[in-house]
Design an enzyme around this catalytic site. Structure first.
Site: not given
Length: 268
Positions: A118, A215, A245
């Protein structure tokens, strides 16, 4: 400034999630918590996400995998995260990038494969730009370069922007924690100094990207945009139809370890 002093007596941790040597590294006025495993190279360095810490499932799975296979590994907490010093609200992309660079320079030797999850994907890309001779490969999990600008441009209502400018911060609910996300104006403003997706990205090392198509935080289409911007030819994006995610199921973690192994073999 980087100091090699240990503020915690190094010791081996074999219980729970810890499999290496823990310590604190001084970066400016902050002490950055880390865990390190000695082993062969290329080593693996893990950069976590926004409001995450090094005890998360992906970092822990990689630590255990590298320990079992005899590969060097390091994971750490940004300031304001986990066991590191500092307040989260003081954090910026530039500040956290500098801490990651301090870990790369101060705790690792030789070529490295950097894994970024991320926001950590953004940090990993910035490391590759700053240290192309050291960073020999990138593994990016739902990478979120430029996410601060995406929040400002696409996610905030007019009233929220006004409140952020007036108060300097605002809170947003988190799907992953009882604690809300705190978005500060300095995070948005500093993020603009490190935007990547507006121009070609001069990274030539091999890059492997894993992104779930379910996601809800970072759209998988942004990884396609990233692939288009990267200038290296050895770039591969894998879209996981049922992936979210976190990418933290048993299958996700096994896939991650296999991708890291393959990239380490080619980088070595």
């Amino acid at each position: 400034m980087l100091s090699s002093d240990f503020f915690l007596q190094p010791q081996n941790f074999k219980d729970g999630l810890s499999v290496g040597v823990k310590g604190l590294l001084s970066v400016g006025d902050r002490r950055i918590a880390y865990e390190q495993i000695d082993g062969r190279h290329p080593g693996v360095m893990f950069c976590g996400g926004f409001m995450s810490d090094m005890s998360g499932s992906k970092a822990s799975a990689l630590a255990a995998h590298c320990a079992a296979s005899g590969r060097a590994f390091v994971r750490f907490d940004y300031s304001g995260h986990g066991e590191s010093d500092g307040r989260f609200v003081d954090g910026t992309i530039g500040r956290w990038r500098d801490e990651a660079l301090a870990v790369l320079d101060g705790l690792t030797v030789g070529p490295q494969v950097v894994v970024g999850s991320s926001m950590g994907g953004w940090i990993a890309l910035l490391l590759a730009l700053a240290q192309p001779q050291r960073v020999r490969g990138l593994v990016l999990l739902a990478p979120a370069p430029d996410f601060t600008q995406a929040i400002w441009d696409h996610e905030l209502a007019v009233a929220e922007r006004a409140r952020l400018l007036q108060d300097g911060h605002m809170e947003r609910p988190s799907e992953y924690s009882a604690e809300p996300y705190v978005i500060t104006w300095q995070l948005i403003e500093d993020g603009r100094r490190h935007l990547l997706l507006e121009n070609p990205i001069d990274i030539r090392c091999p890059v492997r990207i894993l992104h779930g198509m379910r996601d809800g935080d970072v759209a998988w289409e942004r990884s396609i945009m990233l692939v288009e911007r990267l200038q290296g030819s050895d770039t591969c994006l894998t879209l996981l139809k049922s992936g979210d995610h976190r990418l933290s199921t048993a299958d996700d973690l096994a896939r991650l370890c296999a991708v890291v192994d393959n990239l380490c073999a080619s980088a070595g």
